[in-house]
Design a protein around this motif. Structure first.
Motif, PDB file in Angstrom:
ATOM      1  N   UNK A 454       0.858  -1.211  -0.038  1.00 56.24           N
ATOM      2  CA  UNK A 454      -0.009   0.065  -0.099  1.00 56.24           C
ATOM      3  C   UNK A 454       0.840   1.093  -0.069  1.00 56.24           C
ATOM      4  N   UNK A 455       0.442   2.527  -0.556  1.00 59.06           N
ATOM      5  CA  UNK A 455       1.134   3.611  -0.697  1.00 59.06           C
ATOM      6  C   UNK A 455       1.427   4.222   0.759  1.00 59.06           C
ATOM      7  N   UNK A 456       2.443   4.875   1.004  1.00 57.03           N
ATOM      8  CA  UNK A 456       2.939   5.676   2.273  1.00 57.03           C
ATOM      9  C   UNK A 456       1.632   6.011   3.257  1.00 57.03           C
ATOM     10  N   UNK A 457       0.933   6.558   2.341  1.00 57.15           N
ATOM     11  CA  UNK A 457      -0.267   7.237   3.025  1.00 57.15           C
ATOM     12  C   UNK A 457      -1.164   6.310   3.521  1.00 57.15           C
ATOM     13  N   UNK A 458      -1.077   5.143   3.276  1.00 60.88           N
ATOM     14  CA  UNK A 458      -1.970   4.142   3.870  1.00 60.88           C
ATOM     15  C   UNK A 458      -1.478   3.310   5.005  1.00 60.88           C
ATOM     16  N   UNK A 459      -0.194   3.708   5.467  1.00 60.45           N
ATOM     17  CA  UNK A 459       0.364   2.918   6.469  1.00 60.45           C
ATOM     18  C   UNK A 459       0.075   3.224   7.887  1.00 60.45           C
ATOM     19  N   UNK A 460      -1.327   3.146   8.105  1.00 62.02           N
ATOM     20  CA  UNK A 460      -1.731   3.411   9.597  1.00 62.02           C
ATOM     21  C   UNK A 460      -1.780   2.371  10.196  1.00 62.02           C
ATOM     22  N   UNK A 461      -1.239   2.361  11.547  1.00 64.49           N
ATOM     23  CA  UNK A 461      -1.323   1.246  12.250  1.00 64.49           C
ATOM     24  C   UNK A 461      -2.400   1.176  13.454  1.00 64.49           C
ATOM     25  N   UNK A 462      -2.734   2.420  13.997  1.00 62.60           N
ATOM     26  CA  UNK A 462      -3.959   2.722  14.852  1.00 62.60           C
ATOM     27  C   UNK A 462      -4.477   3.639  14.359  1.00 62.60           C
ATOM     28  N   UNK A 463      -5.839   3.762  14.748  1.00 59.99           N
ATOM     29  CA  UNK A 463      -6.753   4.711  14.334  1.00 59.99           C
ATOM     30  C   UNK A 463      -7.848   5.208  15.290  1.00 59.99           C
ATOM     31  N   UNK A 464      -8.016   6.371  15.821  1.00 57.85           N
ATOM     32  CA  UNK A 464      -9.100   6.606  16.755  1.00 57.85           C
ATOM     33  C   UNK A 464     -10.409   7.003  15.744  1.00 57.85           C
TER      34      UNK A 464
END
Length: 582
Positions: A454-464
């Motif tokens: 996935x693109x760098x912008x999609x590299x989310x590990x945790x999200x509130x």
């Protein structure tokens, strides 16, 4: 309404003229001229028109984005405006169960004599948008087409089961065919949108509703919308086919809390909707008995997602270590500020605390009262990490988790920063990012499973993130925890759910709950333990608003289910107010 002299109709004028001609033909002398000695005027003096009835509602914030079907636009103001102006086929009844909206619909029924599961909707002939065109089948088609394929939408599962939407009888009869039986069909076609204005508009689904709705199908329509001033003026919709609104105008006015509190106290605002913390609640109670306060739970649970499709969180031991590092109560306090939402702690993965049938599903003792450093160290060590130089390192790279929260969502940002502080205290490095809602929900969390890197912008590990609930709990479960669906038109796999979670062993149970083959409660008993043991999400609290109503306005009702007070806006009776030039 202006009041003046009564106009004499042509027929009456002709009659009077005829009588005058007849009287002129008689031999009787004309009556003597007599001067009046009375001081009474010969005609009524002009009167001032009555002032319009106005309700001014104070709100916390007014920002762009009002599509009630997308995650990025979820807010109390979106809830309010959509209830006022966007018609729904079914609405919550007094007991919270879905009942037919008889103002919009003549009928909605499952047809018994068809091979496939089919529902026929009959729309009232007079139902129309405020700009003239009828509310019709094309509005059903538009919502279906968007919700089954757009990323970042709320509860698309039922729409993806639809195979066809047909228009009949000039668009006033809609025939909807499903691929499979769908007992939750009454949850569909809420908040219809004016397809004739949106389907070919530049920006369409994504941008057209950034500044309200171009037409209304409710008792009020937007007259003026000013983001800079923080004000929306709603005028009575003269094309509304239902009972006319009791008030002439509703004004939504954004201000900071102290200004709204002062406006309530002075009477400049008659109604307020607050995302209240403890200090705000204390100030509201100090306004006295003239202001009635009601806590209104919203259909959203604030949740911390731990995304298993993230390379750094793909190991369940790392996800469990992250949870062991957190003080959950401190996160709730950060998000709610000790306000009413703190009294709605969430301990289930699908249902929200105020929903019927809610029971905590969280395993007993799963979370300690605070961080557990020993457990953190043990789990990370088992996952192959070493503690060196104040960091956890594996294969030469430190554990550095990216935490996302939607930009300008104050409570979510507060929770994300608190998560970061708590993880940093356990030597787990973090980075907090606050992308705009569209970017977060449409791109960064809606990961395409066909893209291996996935693109760098999609590299989310945790999200509130906001976790909306709906009247169809099985569809909510499928939207939040089901595996990616296949687009029936392209054959392409659609995006993952926000958590990036998919369990092929659970998927048949989830699908069976959606089609009614397995009761939701039984399916939940299997799905929820797997979610908890997989450490993929930490529910925090159900969001809530505080409704403050002064005695100057009447007719405000709480609203059954999650309808909210603005569902009764046509019955509000405001005080006489000043007119607007626009």
């Amino acid at each position: 309404m202006y009041r003046g002299r009564r106009r004499v109709s042509p027929a009456v004028a002709l009659l009077l003229a005829s009588l005058g001609v007849l009287s002129g033909c008689t031999n009787a002398p004309p009556p003597p001229v007599v001067e009046s000695t009375s001081s009474t005027p010969t005609s009524e003096p002009p009167t001032e028109p009555p002032k319009p009835k106005v309700v001014v509602a104070g709100i916390d914030e007014l920002r762009g984005g009002f599509n009630p079907h997308v995650l990025a636009d979820q807010s109390p103001v979106t809830d309010a405006l959509s209830e006022i102006m966007l018609p729904s086929v079914f609405v919550p009844g007094e007991d919270g169960e879905r009942v037919l909206n008889s103002t919009l619909m003549e009928s909605a029924e499952v047809l018994e004599d068809t091979d496939e599961f089919t529902v026929r909707y009959r729309i009232r002939t007079g139902a129309s948008w405020s700009d003239g065109p009828p509310i019709a089948a094309e509005d059903f088609v538009y919502l279906w087409e968007q919700l089954r394929r757009q990323p970042g939408v709320i509860n698309p599962v039922g729409y993806r089961l639809i195979s066809d939407v047909e228009s009949r009888q000039g668009g006033k009869t809609v025939r909807v065919t499903f691929e499979k039986p769908y007992p939750g069909w009454k949850s569909l076609f809420d908040h219809l949108l004016p397809a004739h204005l949106l389907k070919d508009a530049p920006g369409g689904w994504s941008d057209t509703l950034d500044y309200g709705y171009p037409a209304s199908g409710g008792p009020f329509a937007i007259r003026a919308f000013d983001l800079d001033r923080g004000e929306v003026v709603l005028m009575r919709n003269e094309r509304y086919w239902g009972p006319p609104a009791e008030s002439d105008r509703i004004v939504l006015r954004a201000a900071d809390r102290s200004e709204n509190l002062n406006a309530l106290r002075s009477g400049n605002v008659q109604l307020g909707m607050f995302t209240a913390d403890a200090s705000t609640m204390e100030a509201l109670r100090g306004l006295g008995e003239d202001i009635q306060l009601t806590t209104m739970p919203r259909p959203v649970t604030s949740t911390l997602l731990l995304r298993p499709n993230s390379p750094q969180l793909s190991d369940v031991r790392v996800r469990r270590a992250v949870l062991a590092a957190l003080d959950r109560q401190a996160l709730v306090e950060a998000g709610t500020g000790g306000g009413p939402a703190a009294n709605l702690p969430a301990h289930a993965q699908v249902l929200a605390p105020s929903q019927p049938g809610y029971v905590p599903t969280e395993p007993s003792g799963e979370f300690a009262d605070g961080p557990d450093p020993e457990r953190v160290a043990r789990l990370l060590t088992e996952a192959g990490y070493e503690h060196s130089g104040g960091k956890w390192i594996r294969d030469g790279a430190p554990l550095n988790l990216v935490i996302a929260a939607q930009f300008r969502e104050t409570s979510y940002e507060a929770v994300a920063n608190s998560v970061a502080d708590q993880l940093n205290a356990q030597d787990i490095s973090t980075t907090v990012v606050t992308p705009k809602g569209d970017e977060l929900y449409r791109t960064m969390l809606a990961t395409d499973p066909g893209v291996q890197d996935p693109p760098r912008s999609a590299g989310i590990d945790l999200a509130v993130a906001a976790r909306p609930v709906s009247a169809d709990s099985a569809a909510t479960m499928a939207a939040q925890w089901g595996c990616p669906a296949v687009d029936p038109d392209t054959g392409r796999t659609s995006e993952f759910n926000m958590a990036g979670f998919c369990d092929q062993l659970l998927q048949p149970t989830i699908e069976a709950a959606v089609t009614g083959e397995v009761p939701f409660r039984r399916a939940s008993e299997r799905v929820e333990p797997t979610l908890w043991s997989g450490a993929v999400a930490l529910p925090l609290y159900q969001e809530a608003q505080v409704l403050a109503v002064s005695r100057e306005v009447s007719g405000v009702r709480d609203g059954a289910g999650f309808a909210g007070p603005f569902s009764s806006v046509g019955e509000w009776v405001g005080a006489p107010g000043e007119s607007y030039d626009w």
